[in-house]
Design a protein around this motif. Structure first.
Motif, short mmCIF file in Angstrom:
data_model
loop_
_atom_site.label_atom_id
_atom_site.label_comp_id
_atom_site.label_asym_id
_atom_site.label_seq_id
_atom_site.Cartn_x
_atom_site.Cartn_y
_atom_site.Cartn_z
N ARG A 47 0.83 -1.20 0.00
CA ARG A 47 0.00 0.00 0.00
C ARG A 47 0.87 1.25 0.00
O ARG A 47 2.06 1.20 0.23
N SER A 48 0.23 2.40 -0.24
CA SER A 48 1.00 3.62 -0.52
C SER A 48 1.81 4.12 0.68
O SER A 48 2.71 4.91 0.52
N GLY A 49 1.50 3.65 1.88
CA GLY A 49 2.31 4.03 3.03
C GLY A 49 3.54 3.15 3.18
O GLY A 49 4.17 3.13 4.24
N ASN A 50 3.88 2.40 2.10
CA ASN A 50 5.07 1.55 2.09
C ASN A 50 5.02 0.44 3.13
O ASN A 50 5.96 0.21 3.88
N TYR A 51 3.88 -0.24 3.19
CA TYR A 51 3.70 -1.35 4.11
C TYR A 51 2.87 -2.43 3.41
O TYR A 51 2.37 -2.22 2.30
N LEU A 52 2.75 -3.58 4.04
CA LEU A 52 1.95 -4.67 3.49
C LEU A 52 0.62 -4.77 4.22
O LEU A 52 0.54 -4.54 5.42
N TRP A 53 -0.41 -5.15 3.47
CA TRP A 53 -1.78 -5.23 4.03
C TRP A 53 -2.44 -6.52 3.54
O TRP A 53 -2.23 -6.95 2.41
N HIS A 54 -3.18 -7.15 4.44
CA HIS A 54 -4.05 -8.24 4.00
C HIS A 54 -5.48 -7.95 4.44
O HIS A 54 -5.72 -7.27 5.44
N LEU A 73 -8.11 -20.41 12.09
CA LEU A 73 -7.13 -19.78 11.19
C LEU A 73 -6.52 -18.55 11.87
O LEU A 73 -7.20 -17.80 12.55
N HIS A 74 -5.22 -18.36 11.66
CA HIS A 74 -4.51 -17.27 12.33
C HIS A 74 -4.73 -15.92 11.66
O HIS A 74 -4.59 -14.87 12.28
N PHE A 75 -5.02 -15.93 10.35
CA PHE A 75 -5.19 -14.68 9.62
C PHE A 75 -6.64 -14.53 9.17
O PHE A 75 -7.27 -15.51 8.78
N GLY A 76 -7.13 -13.30 9.19
CA GLY A 76 -8.39 -13.04 8.51
C GLY A 76 -9.54 -12.56 9.37
O GLY A 76 -10.52 -12.07 8.86
N ARG A 77 -9.42 -12.72 10.69
CA ARG A 77 -10.52 -12.21 11.52
C ARG A 77 -10.66 -10.70 11.30
O ARG A 77 -11.77 -10.17 11.26
N TYR A 78 -9.52 -10.03 11.20
CA TYR A 78 -9.50 -8.60 10.88
C TYR A 78 -8.51 -8.38 9.73
O TYR A 78 -7.60 -9.18 9.53
N PRO A 79 -8.64 -7.26 9.01
CA PRO A 79 -7.55 -6.87 8.10
C PRO A 79 -6.30 -6.61 8.93
O PRO A 79 -6.39 -6.29 10.12
N GLY A 80 -5.13 -6.73 8.31
CA GLY A 80 -3.88 -6.53 9.05
C GLY A 80 -2.88 -5.71 8.26
O GLY A 80 -2.90 -5.71 7.02
N ALA A 81 -1.98 -5.02 8.97
CA ALA A 81 -0.91 -4.23 8.35
C ALA A 81 0.42 -4.65 8.95
O ALA A 81 0.54 -4.86 10.16
N TYR A 82 1.43 -4.77 8.09
CA TYR A 82 2.75 -5.25 8.49
C TYR A 82 3.84 -4.42 7.84
O TYR A 82 3.67 -3.93 6.72
N GLU A 83 4.97 -4.32 8.52
CA GLU A 83 6.15 -3.78 7.87
C GLU A 83 6.58 -4.74 6.77
O GLU A 83 6.37 -5.94 6.86
N LYS A 84 7.20 -4.19 5.72
CA LYS A 84 7.66 -5.07 4.64
C LYS A 84 8.89 -5.83 5.13
O LYS A 84 9.93 -5.22 5.40
N PRO A 85 8.79 -7.16 5.28
CA PRO A 85 9.94 -7.90 5.80
C PRO A 85 10.98 -8.16 4.70
O PRO A 85 10.65 -8.29 3.53
N GLU A 86 12.24 -8.23 5.12
CA GLU A 86 13.27 -8.70 4.20
C GLU A 86 13.10 -10.21 4.11
O GLU A 86 12.90 -10.89 5.12
N LEU A 107 6.24 -12.60 13.39
CA LEU A 107 5.23 -13.27 14.22
C LEU A 107 4.76 -12.36 15.35
O LEU A 107 3.59 -12.38 15.74
N GLU A 108 5.68 -11.53 15.86
CA GLU A 108 5.32 -10.60 16.94
C GLU A 108 4.34 -9.55 16.42
O GLU A 108 3.44 -9.11 17.14
N GLU A 109 4.48 -9.17 15.16
CA GLU A 109 3.56 -8.19 14.57
C GLU A 109 2.13 -8.72 14.47
O GLU A 109 1.18 -7.94 14.49
N MET A 110 1.99 -10.04 14.34
CA MET A 110 0.66 -10.62 14.11
C MET A 110 -0.34 -10.24 15.19
O MET A 110 -1.50 -9.96 14.90
N SER A 111 0.12 -10.21 16.44
CA SER A 111 -0.82 -10.00 17.55
C SER A 111 -1.36 -8.58 17.63
O SER A 111 -2.36 -8.33 18.29
N HIS A 112 -0.69 -7.64 16.96
CA HIS A 112 -1.21 -6.25 16.99
C HIS A 112 -1.20 -5.65 15.59
O HIS A 112 -0.80 -4.51 15.38
N SER A 113 -1.68 -6.45 14.62
CA SER A 113 -1.65 -6.01 13.22
C SER A 113 -2.99 -5.46 12.74
O SER A 113 -3.09 -5.01 11.60
#
Length: 329
Positions: A47-54, A73-86, A107-113
């Motif tokens: 996304r335009s703020g230079n981050y990843l979104w699902h 499932l671990h992903f999908g209850r809410y949309p999420g935003a993450y730093e772009k990982p190397e 993985l640490e980002e998942m809990s507050h994404s």
């Protein structure tokens, strides 16, 4: 028999805006099932703020709700935003796959994404009632406020200090998906537990002059920095109690103290002026606490000591503390 699969699509939020609520749909999730095993493929978008979104995993009416145990499932209850990982190319069972170079950080980002979209539909309705200020002054102020917010975010992020949009800046995001042009400043909130003594020197190094420092770490701390072109940056520090959260205010000439009470809240990500930034997840309650039930109506005359719905008188600073708790530069 091979895999059975399910494809989840939804509207592309990257195409949303004040002028066009796009209906274009994009794939968000794929679920592949073979016997009792399932593979959940989550699609991340830049996304335009230079981050990843699902996006969220929302089943359409016709879909099989028993296809897999979706609640596990671990992903999908809410949309999420993450730093772009190397990413790192590794071999697992002779399969070449990419993984985050720092898996624990990802993985640490998942809990507050959790991610909240700007409410463009409501913002469009707001501007139909209250046409946007398109004057040169308003356009210039928004440009300066955006620049100041980006600089503040860079400075605080480099220090590892978590912050969120507060006061009028938060109201602008929630109500009209933009900076309020008559606000004249940028407001940020920080939990006092995240305070660092490096904050003031870091902002000064970034070219922002300390305008005032009120209160102390133990009580009612607030910092104000002078940005370029007369745009001010206010950082309010928030104190957590058992059943509420509050920040303080100080009147310089009298030493009077005020406090502003908020219901407890958690932090979510959003995108604002092309920046990935935190806002209170419980935004409506936060905004209503500060601005009352009529928060949708623009108010151009605002007294920080009496206008907020949640303000309380909080005594007076002892005169012998004034040199420490009332510092104006």
């Amino acid at each position: 028999m091979g895999f059975q699969w399910l494809k989840i699509i939804n509207k592309d939020p990257r195409l949303d805006g004040m002028d066009d609520l796009s209906g274009i749909e994009i794939p968000l999730h794929y679920i592949f099932k073979l016997a009792s095993h399932a593979i959940h493929l989550v699609v991340f978008y830049e996304r335009s703020g230079n981050y990843l979104w699902h996006g969220p995993l929302r089943l359409k009416q016709h879909m099989d709700r028993k296809f897999v145990p979706f609640r596990k499932l671990h992903f999908g209850r809410y949309p999420g935003a993450y730093e772009k990982p190397e990413l790192l190319l590794v071999s697992i069972d002779d399969l070449k796959v990419q993984i985050p170079k720092n898996p624990s950080s990802f993985l640490e980002e998942m809990s507050h994404s959790r991610f909240l979209e700007c409410r463009y539909r409501e913002a469009r309705a707001f501007f139909q009632l209250y046409p946007d200020d398109a004057s040169l002054d308003a356009v210039e102020f928004r440009k300066k406020a955006k620049s100041l917010l980006h600089l503040a975010a860079l400075t605080l992020n480099n220090l590892g200090v978590k912050f969120w949009l507060s006061s009028g800046t938060c109201l602008g995001w929630y109500r009209q998906c933009n900076v309020i042009p008559h606000s004249k400043d940028v407001d940020l909130g920080v939990f006092i537990r995240d305070y660092k003594a490096d904050i003031i020197p870091a902002f000064q190094k970034a070219g922002l002059l300390l305008k005032h420092k009120f209160g102390k770490v133990e009580d009612s701390l607030e910092l104000s920095f002078q940005g370029e072109y007369d745009v001010k940056l206010d950082i309010f520090f928030f104190y957590e109690e058992d059943d509420h959260i509050w920040n303080g205010g100080t009147q310089a000439k009298s030493g009077k103290k005020f406090k502003y009470l908020f219901p407890k809240f958690t932090l979510c990500w959003t995108e604002f002026v092309e920046l990935k930034v935190h806002v209170p997840c419980e935004t409506l309650q936060y905004v209503e606490a500060n601005y009352g039930p009529d928060w949708k109506v623009p108010v151009k005359t605002w007294d920080w000591k009496s206008s907020p719905s949640n303000v309380q008188y909080n005594g007076v600073w002892p005169v012998d503390e004034w040199d420490d708790v009332i510092q104006i530069y």
